[in-house]
Scaffold this motif. Structure first.
Motif, PDB file in Angstrom:
ATOM      1  N   GLY A  22       0.823  -1.207   0.000  1.00  0.00           N
ATOM      2  CA  GLY A  22       0.000   0.000   0.000  1.00  0.00           C
ATOM      3  C   GLY A  22       0.854   1.252   0.000  1.00  0.00           C
ATOM      4  N   GLY A  23       0.212   2.381  -0.087  1.00  0.00           N
ATOM      5  CA  GLY A  23       0.929   3.644  -0.030  1.00  0.00           C
ATOM      6  C   GLY A  23       1.659   3.998  -1.307  1.00  0.00           C
ATOM      7  N   GLY A  24       1.278   3.407  -2.421  1.00  0.00           N
ATOM      8  CA  GLY A  24       1.866   3.787  -3.700  1.00  0.00           C
ATOM      9  C   GLY A  24       3.266   3.285  -3.945  1.00  0.00           C
ATOM     10  N   VAL A  25       3.615   2.108  -3.427  1.00  0.00           N
ATOM     11  CA  VAL A  25       4.965   1.570  -3.598  1.00  0.00           C
ATOM     12  C   VAL A  25       5.319   1.416  -5.075  1.00  0.00           C
ATOM     13  CG1 VAL A  25       6.412  -0.467  -3.197  1.00  0.00           C
ATOM     14  CG2 VAL A  25       4.981   0.415  -1.374  1.00  0.00           C
ATOM     15  N   PHE A  26       4.358   1.024  -5.892  1.00  0.00           N
ATOM     16  CA  PHE A  26       4.633   0.808  -7.309  1.00  0.00           C
ATOM     17  C   PHE A  26       4.086   1.920  -8.200  1.00  0.00           C
ATOM     18  CE2 PHE A  26       4.610  -3.557  -5.560  1.00  0.00           C
ATOM     19  CZ  PHE A  26       5.945  -3.834  -5.778  1.00  0.00           C
ATOM     20  N   SER A  27       3.656   3.023  -7.620  1.00  0.00           N
ATOM     21  CA  SER A  27       3.145   4.123  -8.447  1.00  0.00           C
ATOM     22  C   SER A  27       3.765   5.441  -8.001  1.00  0.00           C
ATOM     23  CB  SER A  27       1.614   4.157  -8.394  1.00  0.00           C
ATOM     24  OG  SER A  27       1.174   4.289  -7.062  1.00  0.00           O
ATOM     25  N   GLU A  28       3.185   6.073  -6.992  1.00  0.00           N
ATOM     26  CA  GLU A  28       3.673   7.387  -6.552  1.00  0.00           C
ATOM     27  C   GLU A  28       5.105   7.323  -6.053  1.00  0.00           C
ATOM     28  OE1 GLU A  28       1.027   8.354  -3.437  1.00  0.00           O
ATOM     29  OE2 GLU A  28      -0.742   8.264  -4.704  1.00  0.00           O
ATOM     30  N   ALA A  29       5.398   6.354  -5.215  1.00  0.00           N
ATOM     31  CA  ALA A  29       6.733   6.259  -4.638  1.00  0.00           C
ATOM     32  C   ALA A  29       7.778   5.936  -5.708  1.00  0.00           C
ATOM     33  CB  ALA A  29       6.748   5.203  -3.534  1.00  0.00           C
ATOM     34  N   LEU A  30       7.424   5.091  -6.632  1.00  0.00           N
ATOM     35  CA  LEU A  30       8.367   4.742  -7.698  1.00  0.00           C
ATOM     36  C   LEU A  30       8.702   5.950  -8.563  1.00  0.00           C
ATOM     37  CD1 LEU A  30      10.002   2.534  -9.084  1.00  0.00           C
ATOM     38  CD2 LEU A  30       7.984   2.002 -10.445  1.00  0.00           C
ATOM     39  N   SER A  31       7.712   6.782  -8.838  1.00  0.00           N
ATOM     40  CA  SER A  31       7.996   7.983  -9.626  1.00  0.00           C
ATOM     41  C   SER A  31       8.876   8.955  -8.841  1.00  0.00           C
ATOM     42  CB  SER A  31       6.693   8.658 -10.065  1.00  0.00           C
ATOM     43  OG  SER A  31       5.955   9.095  -8.955  1.00  0.00           O
ATOM     44  N   GLY A  32       8.685   9.041  -7.534  1.00  0.00           N
ATOM     45  CA  GLY A  32       9.563   9.879  -6.707  1.00  0.00           C
ATOM     46  C   GLY A  32      10.982   9.364  -6.699  1.00  0.00           C
ATOM     47  N   PHE A  33      11.125   8.041  -6.658  1.00  0.00           N
ATOM     48  CA  PHE A  33      12.458   7.434  -6.720  1.00  0.00           C
ATOM     49  C   PHE A  33      13.150   7.798  -8.030  1.00  0.00           C
ATOM     50  CE2 PHE A  33      14.965   3.879  -8.424  1.00  0.00           C
ATOM     51  CZ  PHE A  33      16.001   3.860  -7.505  1.00  0.00           C
ATOM     52  N   ILE A  34      12.435   7.665  -9.129  1.00  0.00           N
ATOM     53  CA  ILE A  34      13.024   7.945 -10.444  1.00  0.00           C
ATOM     54  C   ILE A  34      13.388   9.422 -10.578  1.00  0.00           C
ATOM     55  CG2 ILE A  34      12.534   7.975 -12.917  1.00  0.00           C
ATOM     56  CD1 ILE A  34      10.972   5.364 -12.452  1.00  0.00           C
ATOM     57  N   LEU A  35      12.544  10.300 -10.062  1.00  0.00           N
ATOM     58  CA  LEU A  35      12.857  11.742 -10.115  1.00  0.00           C
ATOM     59  C   LEU A  35      14.119  12.066  -9.316  1.00  0.00           C
ATOM     60  CD1 LEU A  35       9.334  13.355  -9.834  1.00  0.00           C
ATOM     61  CD2 LEU A  35      10.906  13.508 -11.760  1.00  0.00           C
ATOM     62  N   GLY A  36      14.215  11.528  -8.106  1.00  0.00           N
ATOM     63  CA  GLY A  36      15.402  11.766  -7.297  1.00  0.00           C
ATOM     64  C   GLY A  36      16.640  11.162  -7.915  1.00  0.00           C
ATOM     65  N   TRP A  37      16.504   9.965  -8.442  1.00  0.00           N
ATOM     66  CA  TRP A  37      17.624   9.243  -9.054  1.00  0.00           C
ATOM     67  C   TRP A  37      18.134   9.969 -10.288  1.00  0.00           C
ATOM     68  CZ3 TRP A  37      16.665   3.908 -11.771  1.00  0.00           C
ATOM     69  CH2 TRP A  37      17.874   3.286 -12.041  1.00  0.00           C
ATOM     70  N   ALA A  38      17.231  10.355 -11.176  1.00  0.00           N
ATOM     71  CA  ALA A  38      17.637  11.035 -12.403  1.00  0.00           C
ATOM     72  C   ALA A  38      18.127  12.455 -12.124  1.00  0.00           C
ATOM     73  CB  ALA A  38      16.471  11.076 -13.390  1.00  0.00           C
ATOM     74  N   GLY A  39      17.487  13.129 -11.181  1.00  0.00           N
ATOM     75  CA  GLY A  39      17.883  14.513 -10.868  1.00  0.00           C
ATOM     76  C   GLY A  39      19.288  14.594 -10.305  1.00  0.00           C
ATOM     77  N   VAL A  40      19.569  13.819  -9.302  1.00  0.00           N
ATOM     78  CA  VAL A  40      20.892  13.867  -8.686  1.00  0.00           C
ATOM     79  C   VAL A  40      21.931  13.260  -9.622  1.00  0.00           C
ATOM     80  CG1 VAL A  40      22.276  12.947  -6.771  1.00  0.00           C
ATOM     81  CG2 VAL A  40      20.029  13.897  -6.334  1.00  0.00           C
ATOM     82  N   GLY A  41      21.555  12.185 -10.309  1.00  0.00           N
ATOM     83  CA  GLY A  41      22.505  11.581 -11.261  1.00  0.00           C
ATOM     84  C   GLY A  41      22.858  12.550 -12.381  1.00  0.00           C
ATOM     85  N   GLY A  42      21.903  13.335 -12.843  1.00  0.00           N
ATOM     86  CA  GLY A  42      22.173  14.317 -13.894  1.00  0.00           C
ATOM     87  C   GLY A  42      23.021  15.469 -13.421  1.00  0.00           C
ATOM     88  N   VAL A  43      22.803  15.906 -12.186  1.00  0.00           N
ATOM     89  CA  VAL A  43      23.572  17.029 -11.651  1.00  0.00           C
ATOM     90  C   VAL A  43      25.019  16.624 -11.389  1.00  0.00           C
ATOM     91  CG1 VAL A  43      23.825  18.508  -9.609  1.00  0.00           C
ATOM     92  CG2 VAL A  43      21.581  18.204 -10.654  1.00  0.00           C
ATOM     93  N   LEU A  44      25.231  15.423 -10.910  1.00  0.00           N
ATOM     94  CA  LEU A  44      26.577  14.997 -10.559  1.00  0.00           C
ATOM     95  C   LEU A  44      27.436  14.620 -11.769  1.00  0.00           C
ATOM     96  CD1 LEU A  44      25.930  12.839  -7.376  1.00  0.00           C
ATOM     97  CD2 LEU A  44      26.835  15.158  -7.539  1.00  0.00           C
ATOM     98  N   ARG A  45      26.813  14.413 -12.927  1.00  0.00           N
ATOM     99  CA  ARG A  45      27.613  14.055 -14.097  1.00  0.00           C
ATOM    100  C   ARG A  45      28.009  15.263 -14.816  1.00  0.00           C
ATOM    101  NH1 ARG A  45      24.931   8.391 -15.781  1.00  0.00           N
ATOM    102  NH2 ARG A  45      24.588   7.864 -13.662  1.00  0.00           N
TER     103      ARG A  45
END
Length: 144
Positions: A121-144
């Motif tokens: 529950g709590g959006g593990v495969f929807s809302e939370a996953l999109s937040g993970f991808i945003l954080g992952w891509a955002g920080v990964g893009g800034v650090l490269r």
């Protein structure tokens, strides 16, 4: 007309809708915040492709497990059914066709599938996953 199993369950162990909504909201916020922090961590660690998703999966399992342990401790060993309705709208395990509860002394009164609300529950495969991808891509893009 005799009451259904779900009606008997809610008479025996009632659930307050406002409390269930609050519990679901807290669970959703926990999973969203955790997923975003896991995404930031994956970006900092420069994880790519499947290793990043495995990192998310492992982190989500860890946090859900810790939250489930906290729920078990807070409920006095009764489980997630004290706080979440589970499957079938809050039906209690062990109610037979005549409306009697069986095996209460051994297992206690538990709701069917309430553990699924904590783990999935709590959006593990929807809302939370999109937040993970945003954080992952955002920080990964800034650090490269």
């Amino acid at each position: 007309m005799p009451p259904t199993k779900q009606e008997l369950s809610l008479l025996i162990k009632p659930l307050v809708p406002e409390s269930v909504q609050h519990n679901n909201r807290v669970l959703s916020q926990l999973h969203s915040l955790t997923a975003f922090l896991l995404g930031l961590s994956a970006g900092i660690l420069a994880l790519q492709s499947s290793t990043g998703f495995l990192f998310y999966f492992a982190g989500t399992v860890l946090v859900s497990g810790l939250f489930h342990i906290l729920i078990i401790v807070r409920s006095g060993g009764k489980g997630a059914g004290v706080f979440f309705p589970g499957t079938n709208g809050g039906e209690i395990e062990g109610i037979d066709e005549s409306g009697k509860i069986r095996n209460v002394a051994k297992a206690g009164v538990q709701r069917k599938g309430a553990w699924k609300d904590v783990w999935f529950g709590g959006g593990v495969f929807s809302e939370a996953l999109s937040g993970f991808i945003l954080g992952w891509a955002g920080v990964g893009g800034v650090l490269r």
